[in-house]
Scaffold this active site. Structure first.
Site, PDB file in Angstrom:
ATOM      1  N   ASP A 124      -5.547 -14.904  -1.019  1.00 51.66           N
ATOM      2  CA  ASP A 124      -6.055 -13.168  -0.840  1.00 51.66           C
ATOM      3  C   ASP A 124      -6.350 -12.457  -1.921  1.00 51.66           C
ATOM      4  O   ASP A 124      -7.003 -12.577  -3.464  1.00 51.66           O
ATOM      5  CB  ASP A 124      -4.501 -12.678  -0.745  1.00 51.66           C
ATOM      6  CG  ASP A 124      -3.538 -13.281   0.202  1.00 51.66           C
ATOM      7  OD1 ASP A 124      -4.483 -14.295   0.783  1.00 51.66           O
ATOM      8  OD2 ASP A 124      -2.323 -13.193  -0.034  1.00 51.66           O
TER       9      ASP A 124
ATOM     10  N   LYS B  96      -6.971  -9.711   3.816  1.00 53.07           N
ATOM     11  CA  LYS B  96      -5.902  -8.735   4.045  1.00 53.07           C
ATOM     12  C   LYS B  96      -5.923  -7.717   2.871  1.00 53.07           C
ATOM     13  O   LYS B  96      -5.473  -7.613   1.855  1.00 53.07           O
ATOM     14  CB  LYS B  96      -4.310  -9.721   3.297  1.00 53.07           C
ATOM     15  CG  LYS B  96      -4.499 -10.989   4.000  1.00 53.07           C
ATOM     16  CD  LYS B  96      -2.820 -11.326   4.035  1.00 53.07           C
ATOM     17  CE  LYS B  96      -1.924 -12.016   5.300  1.00 53.07           C
ATOM     18  NZ  LYS B  96      -1.208 -12.133   4.880  1.00 53.07           N
TER      19      LYS B  96
ATOM     20  N   MET C  33       3.387  -0.048  -0.921  1.00 48.95           N
ATOM     21  CA  MET C  33       2.445  -0.114   0.644  1.00 48.95           C
ATOM     22  C   MET C  33       2.307   1.021   0.764  1.00 48.95           C
ATOM     23  O   MET C  33       2.928   1.194   2.365  1.00 48.95           O
ATOM     24  CB  MET C  33       2.958  -0.957   1.137  1.00 48.95           C
ATOM     25  CG  MET C  33       1.957  -2.581   0.758  1.00 48.95           C
ATOM     26  SD  MET C  33       2.845  -3.900   1.850  1.00 48.95           S
ATOM     27  CE  MET C  33       4.068  -4.696   2.281  1.00 48.95           C
TER      28      MET C  33
HETATM   29  N1  SAH Z   1       3.796  -9.794  -3.176  1.00 54.11           N
HETATM   30  C1  SAH Z   1       2.852  -8.510  -4.184  1.00 54.11           C
HETATM   31  C2  SAH Z   1       2.848  -7.322  -2.804  1.00 54.11           C
HETATM   32  C3  SAH Z   1       2.671  -7.995  -2.323  1.00 54.11           C
HETATM   33  S1  SAH Z   1       2.116  -5.843  -0.607  1.00 54.11           S
HETATM   34  C4  SAH Z   1       3.726  -8.496  -5.358  1.00 54.11           C
HETATM   35  O1  SAH Z   1       4.636  -9.416  -4.957  1.00 54.11           O
HETATM   36  O2  SAH Z   1       3.259  -7.756  -5.951  1.00 54.11           O
HETATM   37  C5  SAH Z   1       0.591  -5.329  -1.332  1.00 54.11           C
HETATM   38  C6  SAH Z   1       1.148  -4.090  -2.146  1.00 54.11           C
HETATM   39  O3  SAH Z   1       1.666  -4.235  -3.231  1.00 54.11           O
HETATM   40  C7  SAH Z   1       0.038  -2.879  -2.189  1.00 54.11           C
HETATM   41  O4  SAH Z   1      -0.361  -2.143  -0.997  1.00 54.11           O
HETATM   42  C8  SAH Z   1       0.331  -2.460  -3.361  1.00 54.11           C
HETATM   43  O5  SAH Z   1       2.072  -1.073  -3.382  1.00 54.11           O
HETATM   44  C9  SAH Z   1       1.326  -3.388  -4.419  1.00 54.11           C
HETATM   45  N2  SAH Z   1       0.862  -3.907  -5.454  1.00 54.11           N
HETATM   46  C10 SAH Z   1       0.382  -5.314  -5.618  1.00 54.11           C
HETATM   47  N3  SAH Z   1      -1.075  -5.336  -6.800  1.00 54.11           N
HETATM   48  C11 SAH Z   1      -0.664  -4.081  -6.966  1.00 54.11           C
HETATM   49  C12 SAH Z   1      -0.838  -2.957  -7.947  1.00 54.11           C
HETATM   50  N4  SAH Z   1      -1.880  -4.483  -9.483  1.00 54.11           N
HETATM   51  N5  SAH Z   1      -0.984  -1.822  -8.638  1.00 54.11           N
HETATM   52  C13 SAH Z   1      -0.930  -0.906  -7.689  1.00 54.11           C
HETATM   53  N6  SAH Z   1      -0.067  -1.819  -6.778  1.00 54.11           N
HETATM   54  C14 SAH Z   1       0.129  -3.060  -6.062  1.00 54.11           C
END
Ligand code: SAH
Length: 514
Positions: free
Chosen positions: A37, A59, A175
């Protein structure tokens, strides 16, 4: 019978490529197909075998999806049924707002075997890297993870704000940037103190990380003023106050500084790892590629009469490496160097020599060819037989000085520095886009090859391309090559080694290089 395929749903962690699990990495190393992704670190793909098929399924919040969820599910099923070992790499943890559950339900329905590897979710990573312990005995005993992605106009929300607003001490919202005003309004409406501290962390655990802090009342404005865009996390709760004392990641002396590292492809890692430890964002450009010379006749015949040599001089790590390769190829080993004294140009070469079981007899106090010549002259070299296994093209100062003092010197070329192909376009692009803080040079050939890669039309264009960018050179010879090309050296270490260079760069920015 065809071997059955399998899908491994693997958490990639939040962005820092060091935060994947050991299990996740070892599966990637065996993958035949990798489906990844937007948020699943590109840097991790280097662990996959060169033969693996890498499929980007996109995505990105708000942007048109590259593949629909249905198409992704189908793709996983097809590759697995074709007998492939598939790694489905997902940002953070696959089961936290990652649709991991949905993908596995589809695999189950299609009879495809699977395993799941958890990952460091971005909520804990963002909190950690922003210096905010999400739980703390003095502040809160509970934390809730929620999504802020819900359509704010939706009649019945899956999130019961009336219970959650005050129901958990710390709230971490994924998000949520687009809906921030609605989220904040709901939290205040259902009883959370408007003065509650809030942090928003973008691109957590990467060199692009950016954090801002406010209160429920002010954070929407703070985020707008700072132009914070997704991906970002919102952390709400009293624990945010601890950032004042615990913030460590963004405080490192080289944090976020983009530094171009020009080295041989074979040797860049030590400098890069050292600078990254202090927070630098390193871009590696291999300007040199090391290759064996076409003809080893000189070395091979000198190895036959090795016992006649009083000294062997090693002026680089590669000199050592290729010398020993040929020594071993002849069925000889370190015992054949018993009667010969060994001199090296500097500490790194001495350390490297020791990995072959040999201590250097002489290390000059100044780590240059001149320094080495001087130390040898102090010992007296008249009538001494000296062998120098080194690069095909190198400065002649060392052999000439020694010959001038009456030594019998044989230079045996054992490797060649060639300009590395490729990357020219991306280098010019990076320099043009601005934001590059510094370029490091670790030898004269890296300077020459870097300039050849930039390929400026004239001195004016060169000055313009490199304007405002600082230059660090490992030692006086490299520095002279820089100034000979009309550029200025900003940083030069006292000790001409990689660790000396790292220390000088950190000192330059006022950190403690310890
Ligand atoms: N499965 C992922 C989340 C996916 S949803 C997890 O466990 O982290 C996607 C959201 O995750 C983004 O919109 C943001 O809010 C957050 N996110 C993912 N990586 C990030 C990062 N490096 N820094 C800040 N927010 C992050």
């Amino acid at each position: 019978m065809k071997k059955p395929g399998k899908v491994y749903l693997v958490g990639a962690g939040p962005g820092d490529p060091g935060l994947i699990t050991v299990r996740g990495k070892s599966l990637l190393e065996r993958a035949e197909v990798v489906v990844y992704d937007y948020l699943a670190g590109h840097k991790l793909l280097k662990h996959a075998p060169a033969s693996a098929e890498l499929i980007y399924v996109g995505k990105k919040g708000g942007v048109k999806h590259t593949f629909s969820q249905e198409e992704i599910n189908q793709m996983l099923v097809e590759h697995a049924l074709a007998g492939k070992m598939v790694v489905r790499l997902k940002g953070g943890d696959p089961f936290i707002f990652g649709r991991g559950g949905e993908e596995l339900e589809k695999l189950h329905a299609a009879g495809v075997p699977f395993e799941v590897v958890p990952g460091v979710t971005s909520a804990t990573a963002a909190a950690t890297y922003a210096g905010i312990p999400i739980t703390h005995r003095d502040y809160t005993a509970s934390v809730a993870f929620l999504t802020g992605h819900e359509d704010p106009t939706k009649e019945s929300s899956n999130i019961d704000w009336s219970k959650l607003s005050t129901g958990a001490g710390t709230l971490v919202i994924y998000m949520g940037i687009k809906n921030l005003p609605t989220i904040v309004a709901n939290l205040i409406k259902y009883g959370r103190d408007p003065q509650t501290p809030v942090a928003v962390v973008r691109w957590a655990s990467t060199p692009q990380q950016r954090s801002v802090v406010g209160t429920l009342e002010t954070i929407t404005q703070v985020v707008t003023d700072a132009a914070i865009k997704p991906p970002a996390l919102i952390i709400v709760g009293e624990v945010v106050k601890l950032r004042d004392t615990i913030d460590w990641y963004e405080k490192r002396p080289l944090f976020g500084k983009k530094i171009i590292v020009t080295r041989t492809r074979e040797q860049a890692s030590e400098l890069v790892a050292g600078l990254e430890d202090f927070g630098a964002n390193c871009l590696e450009y291999s300007t040199i590629h090391i290759k064996p010379v076409d003809c080893y006749d000189i070395l091979d015949s000198e190895l036959e009469r090795l016992d006649e040599y009083h000294w062997i001089l090693f002026t680089s790590l590669n000199g050592v490496k290729y010398f020993f390769e040929h020594l071993y190829a002849k069925g000889m080993d370190a015992r054949d160097l018993k009667g010969t004294d060994l001199a090296v140009v500097g500490k790194s070469t001495a350390d490297f020599l020791l990995t072959y079981g040999l201590n250097a007899d002489l290390i000059p106090s100044t780590f240059t060819g001149e320094g080495l010549a001087e130390s040898l002259l102090d010992q007296g070299v008249e009538g001494r037989n000296i062998l120098i296994p080194r690069a095909l093209q190198a400065r002649e100062i060392l052999p000439e000085t020694l010959r001038g003092a009456g030594a019998q010197v044989t230079v045996a070329p054992v490797y060649e520095n060639c300009p590395a192909a490729g990357d020219k376009e991306s280098l010019r692009e990076e320099l043009k886009n601005g934001g590059v803080e510094m370029i490091t040079f670790t030898s004269s050939s890296t300077v020459r090859n870097f300039l050849a890669m930039i390929d400026a039309a004239d001195q004016d264009e060169l000055q313009q391309i490199l304007s405002g960018i600082k230059i660090a050179a490992i030692g006086p010879i490299t520095a002279k090559t820089v100034t000979d090309n009309g550029l200025q050296v900003d940083i030069q270490p006292k000790e001409y080694t990689i660790s000396g260079l790292i220390e000088a760069i950190v000192d330059y920015y006022g950190g403690d290089g310890a």
